[in-house]
Design a protein around this motif. Structure first.
Motif, PDB file in Angstrom:
ATOM      1  N   HIS A 237       0.192   8.104  -9.627  1.00  0.00           N
ATOM      2  CA  HIS A 237       0.089   9.546  -9.376  1.00  0.00           C
ATOM      3  C   HIS A 237      -1.038   9.874  -8.398  1.00  0.00           C
ATOM      4  O   HIS A 237      -0.883  10.745  -7.540  1.00  0.00           O
ATOM      5  CB  HIS A 237      -0.141  10.276 -10.702  1.00  0.00           C
ATOM      6  N   LYS A 238      -2.165   9.205  -8.520  1.00  0.00           N
ATOM      7  CA  LYS A 238      -3.341   9.469  -7.677  1.00  0.00           C
ATOM      8  C   LYS A 238      -3.040   9.327  -6.192  1.00  0.00           C
ATOM      9  O   LYS A 238      -3.687   9.960  -5.347  1.00  0.00           O
ATOM     10  CB  LYS A 238      -4.494   8.532  -8.058  1.00  0.00           C
ATOM     11  N   ILE A 239      -2.050   8.495  -5.864  1.00  0.00           N
ATOM     12  CA  ILE A 239      -1.671   8.265  -4.463  1.00  0.00           C
ATOM     13  C   ILE A 239      -1.177   9.553  -3.813  1.00  0.00           C
ATOM     14  O   ILE A 239      -1.322   9.752  -2.610  1.00  0.00           O
ATOM     15  CB  ILE A 239      -0.610   7.136  -4.380  1.00  0.00           C
ATOM     16  N   ILE A 240      -0.613  10.479  -4.624  1.00  0.00           N
ATOM     17  CA  ILE A 240      -0.143  11.778  -4.118  1.00  0.00           C
ATOM     18  C   ILE A 240      -1.311  12.546  -3.497  1.00  0.00           C
ATOM     19  O   ILE A 240      -1.178  13.156  -2.438  1.00  0.00           O
ATOM     20  CB  ILE A 240       0.500  12.618  -5.251  1.00  0.00           C
ATOM     21  N   HIS A 241      -2.467  12.517  -4.159  1.00  0.00           N
ATOM     22  CA  HIS A 241      -3.652  13.248  -3.684  1.00  0.00           C
ATOM     23  C   HIS A 241      -4.333  12.547  -2.506  1.00  0.00           C
ATOM     24  O   HIS A 241      -4.827  13.204  -1.595  1.00  0.00           O
ATOM     25  CB  HIS A 241      -4.651  13.419  -4.825  1.00  0.00           C
ATOM     26  N   THR A 242      -4.357  11.238  -2.544  1.00  0.00           N
ATOM     27  CA  THR A 242      -5.056  10.482  -1.484  1.00  0.00           C
ATOM     28  C   THR A 242      -4.194  10.311  -0.236  1.00  0.00           C
ATOM     29  O   THR A 242      -4.719  10.111   0.864  1.00  0.00           O
ATOM     30  CB  THR A 242      -5.471   9.088  -1.986  1.00  0.00           C
ATOM     31  N   GLU A 244      -2.377   7.856   0.275  1.00  0.00           N
ATOM     32  CA  GLU A 244      -2.360   6.418   0.540  1.00  0.00           C
ATOM     33  C   GLU A 244      -0.945   5.856   0.409  1.00  0.00           C
ATOM     34  O   GLU A 244      -0.185   6.261  -0.471  1.00  0.00           O
ATOM     35  CB  GLU A 244      -3.294   5.714  -0.454  1.00  0.00           C
ATOM     36  N   LYS A 245      -0.602   4.929   1.297  1.00  0.00           N
ATOM     37  CA  LYS A 245       0.693   4.238   1.245  1.00  0.00           C
ATOM     38  C   LYS A 245       0.443   2.725   1.294  1.00  0.00           C
ATOM     39  O   LYS A 245       0.546   2.092   2.338  1.00  0.00           O
ATOM     40  CB  LYS A 245       1.579   4.688   2.402  1.00  0.00           C
ATOM     41  N   PRO A 246       0.113   2.165   0.129  1.00  0.00           N
ATOM     42  CA  PRO A 246      -0.301   0.751   0.108  1.00  0.00           C
ATOM     43  C   PRO A 246       0.844  -0.262   0.145  1.00  0.00           C
ATOM     44  O   PRO A 246       0.615  -1.447   0.326  1.00  0.00           O
ATOM     45  CB  PRO A 246      -1.049   0.646  -1.231  1.00  0.00           C
ATOM     46  N   PRO A 259       6.094   1.277  -5.186  1.00  0.00           N
ATOM     47  CA  PRO A 259       6.834   0.035  -4.931  1.00  0.00           C
ATOM     48  C   PRO A 259       8.355   0.177  -4.945  1.00  0.00           C
ATOM     49  O   PRO A 259       9.049  -0.520  -4.206  1.00  0.00           O
ATOM     50  CB  PRO A 259       6.369  -0.898  -6.065  1.00  0.00           C
ATOM     51  N   SER A 260       8.900   1.101  -5.784  1.00  0.00           N
ATOM     52  CA  SER A 260      10.365   1.220  -5.891  1.00  0.00           C
ATOM     53  C   SER A 260      11.034   1.642  -4.579  1.00  0.00           C
ATOM     54  O   SER A 260      12.077   1.084  -4.214  1.00  0.00           O
ATOM     55  CB  SER A 260      10.751   2.154  -7.036  1.00  0.00           C
ATOM     56  N   HIS A 265      14.186   0.027   0.241  1.00  0.00           N
ATOM     57  CA  HIS A 265      14.161  -0.136   1.702  1.00  0.00           C
ATOM     58  C   HIS A 265      14.517  -1.574   2.089  1.00  0.00           C
ATOM     59  O   HIS A 265      15.295  -1.801   3.038  1.00  0.00           O
ATOM     60  CB  HIS A 265      12.773   0.237   2.226  1.00  0.00           C
ATOM     61  N   LYS A 266      13.974  -2.543   1.357  1.00  0.00           N
ATOM     62  CA  LYS A 266      14.253  -3.959   1.635  1.00  0.00           C
ATOM     63  C   LYS A 266      15.730  -4.293   1.426  1.00  0.00           C
ATOM     64  O   LYS A 266      16.313  -5.102   2.167  1.00  0.00           O
ATOM     65  CB  LYS A 266      13.390  -4.850   0.739  1.00  0.00           C
TER      66      LYS A 266
END
Length: 309
Positions: A237-242, A244-246, A259-260, A265-266
């Motif tokens: 969830h925190k990635i929404i605020h940051t 970030e696309k790790p 990851p999903s 995509h793969k």
């Protein structure tokens, strides 16, 4: 008369000199005691083990601990428990062991009233209230309440995995992790949910499962106050605020925040469609797309049933 006075003077001078020497010696002993105690505490807290047993190579932080250990090699176990027959090589260990059978808990915490069988357990418990963490990792500076926790943590830096599964050869850094892993082979599931009867092979999984029944969400986002049942859900969830696309695709370089979507995509790139409809045989990249597709069949079946009536 003069000779007597002179004699007394010499005696007094001699006594004064002796007293000064005694005082100085006492002073040095006190300073040395403080210094040695300071070093002992430092050694204990840093986890350095300078004292080694010549027989088996086991190391200790303090000389007194080495001396206690060497009794194992030099003395027979003359103290025997009448309850279970277990033998000990010193009376203090025998006395401590007896508490297991009596259930006595003489050491009580003044803060919360919790009682313990051993003083060492009370000492460790008190650190929860004081926040004291005397055992510090020299590599990263992280501090711990227990020396055992520091020992386990150090394996992160060393990569040591001393606990090996005899069935499959997989190695672990913690003995508890190996114990949980072994249940995969034995099929044992000793942790049962009282609400629904579902069983699990480790206690942490049961704790997570219980949150389904209690609705507890202990992991809270500091940005928006949204709460989650699992730590992994909060991390995602925190990635929404940051922003970030790790999760990045190595083929095309496209990045994702979860990851999903990367897995989906793969599958597009390789043309894989693992989710197949039982009704018509049509295949899909993701399970969610298959579920949406299956609704079409259910709806058409319902329409046919209505038409019959």
């Amino acid at each position: 008369m003069w000779g007597a006075q002179r004699g007394y003077s010499e005696v007094n001078q001699c006594l004064s000199t002796t007293q000064n020497k005694i005082f100085q010696t006492h002073k040095y002993v006190k300073v040395f005691g403080k210094f040695s105690n300071s070093n002992r505490d430092k050694t204990r807290y840093t986890g350095k083990k300078h004292f080694k047993c010549n027989k088996y190579g086991k190391s200790f932080c303090m000389l007194s601990h080495l001396n206690q250990h060497q009794v194992i090699h030099t003395r027979e176990k003359s103290y025997k428990c009448k309850e279970c027959g277990k033998s000990f090589n010193c009376s203090s260990n025998h006395t401590t062991h007896k508490i297991i059978h009596t259930g006595e808990k003489p050491y009580r915490c003044e803060e919360c009233g919790k009682a313990f069988s051993w003083s060492a357990n009370l000492t460790r418990h008190k650190r929860i209230h004081t926040g004291e963490k005397p055992y510090t990792c020299e590599e990263c500076g992280q501090a711990f309440r227990r020396s055992s926790a520091l020992t386990n943590h150090k394996r992160i830096h060393t990569g040591e995995r001393p606990y090996k599964c005899e069935e499959c050869g997989k190695a672990f850094s913690l003995s508890s992790t190996l114990t949980d892993h072994k249940r995969i082979h034995t099929g044992e599931r000793p942790y049962t949910c009282e609400e629904c009867g579902k069983a699990f092979n480790c206690s942490s999984t049961l704790m997570q499962h219980k949150r389904i029944h209690t609705g507890e969400k202990p992991y809270k986002c500091e940005e928006c106050d949204q709460a989650f049942k699992w730590h992994s859900s909060l991390a995602k969830h925190k990635i929404i605020h940051t922003g970030e696309k790790p999760y990045r695709c190595r083929e095309r370089g496209k990045a994702f925040n979860h990851p999903s979507p990367l897995f989906s995509h793969k599958k597009i790139l390789i043309g894989e469609k693992p989710y197949k409809c039982v009704k018509c045989g049509k295949a899909f990249i993701s399970s969610s797309t298959l579920i949406k597709h299956e609704i079409i069949h259910r709806n058409s079946t319902n329409v046919k049933n209505v038409a019959k009536f």
